[in-house]
Design an enzyme around this catalytic site. Structure first.
Site, mmCIF file in Angstrom:
data_model
loop_
_atom_site.group_PDB
_atom_site.id
_atom_site.type_symbol
_atom_site.label_atom_id
_atom_site.label_comp_id
_atom_site.label_asym_id
_atom_site.label_seq_id
_atom_site.Cartn_x
_atom_site.Cartn_y
_atom_site.Cartn_z
ATOM 1 C CD GLU A 6 -2.945 -0.898 -0.189
ATOM 2 O OE1 GLU A 6 -3.007 0.204 -0.762
ATOM 3 O OE2 GLU A 6 -3.553 -1.902 -0.602
ATOM 4 C CE1 TYR A 39 5.832 12.895 -3.961
ATOM 5 C CE2 TYR A 39 5.899 11.085 -5.538
ATOM 6 C CZ TYR A 39 5.548 12.384 -5.213
ATOM 7 O OH TYR A 39 4.903 13.161 -6.129
ATOM 8 C CE1 TYR A 46 -6.681 2.786 0.501
ATOM 9 C CE2 TYR A 46 -4.292 3.053 0.519
ATOM 10 C CZ TYR A 46 -5.426 2.372 0.104
ATOM 11 O OH TYR A 46 -5.299 1.259 -0.683
ATOM 12 C CG ASP A 99 -7.292 4.243 -3.180
ATOM 13 O OD1 ASP A 99 -8.513 4.319 -3.443
ATOM 14 O OD2 ASP A 99 -6.499 3.539 -3.831
HETATM 15 N N1 ADE Z 1 -4.006 0.829 -5.259
HETATM 16 C C1 ADE Z 1 -3.955 1.021 -3.943
HETATM 17 N N2 ADE Z 1 -4.180 -0.120 -3.268
HETATM 18 C C2 ADE Z 1 -4.374 -1.072 -4.180
HETATM 19 C C3 ADE Z 1 -4.645 -2.460 -4.122
HETATM 20 N N3 ADE Z 1 -4.731 -3.073 -2.957
HETATM 21 N N4 ADE Z 1 -4.789 -3.117 -5.275
HETATM 22 C C4 ADE Z 1 -4.682 -2.465 -6.453
HETATM 23 N N5 ADE Z 1 -4.425 -1.186 -6.583
HETATM 24 C C5 ADE Z 1 -4.271 -0.475 -5.465
#
Ligand code: ADE
Length: 345
Positions: A36, A81, A119, A137
């Site tokens: 994540e 980042y 998130y 998100d």
């Molecule tokens: N973008 C953020 N989290 C995600 C996830 N678990 N699967 C796919 N795209 C993502």
């Protein structure tokens, strides 16, 4: 018209259409956390190799807590980042100090760790522990702002709270993990950021306010961003006859902290100015060997670097550190210098 249930119809669609992604095969909160954090600013396809490499090098929270920061930067090289990975290490150290070396087991505790916001805490708690909390998100902000035809800019606290409130109201208590993944998946695929939503296959079609009002392409709204500050720089590729090159470490605070870079002058320097500065460093160019390089640009979140560099063959190295090609491979040089990677690696 057939009965509609937001969560049931969405989950049915997800189960038939989901992509198989490595972080969806696990309930290990550490692995979910790593994915994540990487996915916050980077596309799924680009994340996959980084994710596999990171977990192979650092398979547990303890490994992350004890890792050499140079290794962390190298594993992150290209993702950008870098504060994300520094915060992850801080958080991993807290897990060792406060939670017996494990990730804490609740949304609330997760959110108290450095770099874990609403998130990420929601994603880990719902995917790993099935805690019934939203994970909102950018994908989810887009889907729900369209579904509700919400015209408030989605980057405002009010819009975020409204969207999280809506998600809470439809979140099935027994399947928060699948539901949250499904919403993210819809936002990453059919209801994508490219404006032209592919509404034909959407499980929410017929109930989506933006579709109804022909507004999908106008949503989500965002507050206009301030223009980025432009900085001119003159990177100097200082090379010796035997193929070594100068690199310096950036200060431990500010942009790209602690990473390695090509020495650079602020502003746009002429060959004569470069010659003078090199002399003051005790790093003498071979006469006639200050060659201009093509223009390069790197866009950060708040700054743009406009770079006009030189390749300089030097006969003395002065106070600078020079590295062989092999040595350079082990150092984390950020993508801001990508235009020069063919000289570096
Ligand atoms: N973008 C953020 N989290 C995600 C996830 N678990 N699967 C796919 N795209 C993502």
């Amino acid at each position: 018209m057939k009965d509609f249930s937001f969560s049931k119809d969405l989950i049915l669609w997800y189960e038939e259409n989901k992509r198989s992604l490595p972080w969806r095969e696990t309930t290990d909160p550490y692995k979910i956390w790593v994915s994540e954090i990487m996915l916050q600013q980077t596309r799924v396809e680009a994340v996959k190799p980084y994710y596999m490499r990171f977990l192979a090098a650092l398979p547990t929270v303890q490994d992350l807590a004890n890792a050499d920061p140079e290794l962390l930067n190298k594993l992150w090289q290209g993702l950008g980042y870098y504060s994300r990975v520094r915060n992850m290490q801080k958080a991993a150290k807290e897990c060792l100090a406060l939670y017996q070396g494990k990730m804490p087991g609740t949304y609330k505790e997760l959110q108290s760790l450095p770099g874990i916001g609403e998130y990420t805490a929601g994603a880990i708690a719902s995917f790993a522990y099935k805690e019934p909390v939203p994970a909102v998100d950018g994908n989810v902000l887009r889907v729900i702002s369209r579904y509700l035809a919400l015209e408030l800019p989605v980057d405002t606290p009010r819009a975020k709270e409204q969207i999280a409130g809506f998600v809470r109201s439809v979140l099935p208590k027994d399947r928060p993990d699948v539901f949250n993944q499904a919403l993210i998946e819809l936002g990453a695929t059919l209801c994508g950021p490219d404006r032209a939503a592919r509404c034909g296959g959407c499980p929410l079609l017929g109930h989506c306010q933006a579709f109804e009002k022909e507004m999908t392409e106008l949503l989500p709204k965002r507050t206009p961003k301030k223009p980025k500050r432009v900085e001119e720089r003159t990177p100097l590729l200082l090379v010796t006859e035997d193929g070594k090159m100068a690199l310096c470490k950036r200060p431990e605070k500010g942009l790209l902290q602690g990473l390695w870079e090509i020495p650079a002058l602020e502003g746009k320097a002429t060959p004569e100015e470069v010659g003078r500065v090199l002399k003051s460093w005790g790093c003498l160019p071979v006469p006639g060997e200050i060659q201009p390089l093509p223009h390069a640009r790197h866009v950060f979140s708040h700054v743009v670097w406009e770079m006009d560099g030189y390749r300089v063959l030097v006969e003395t190295t002065g106070g600078l550190s020079f590295f062989t090609k092999e040595e350079r491979k082990a150092l984390a040089v950020p993508s801001a210098f990508k235009a020069y990677f063919r000289y570096l690696f």
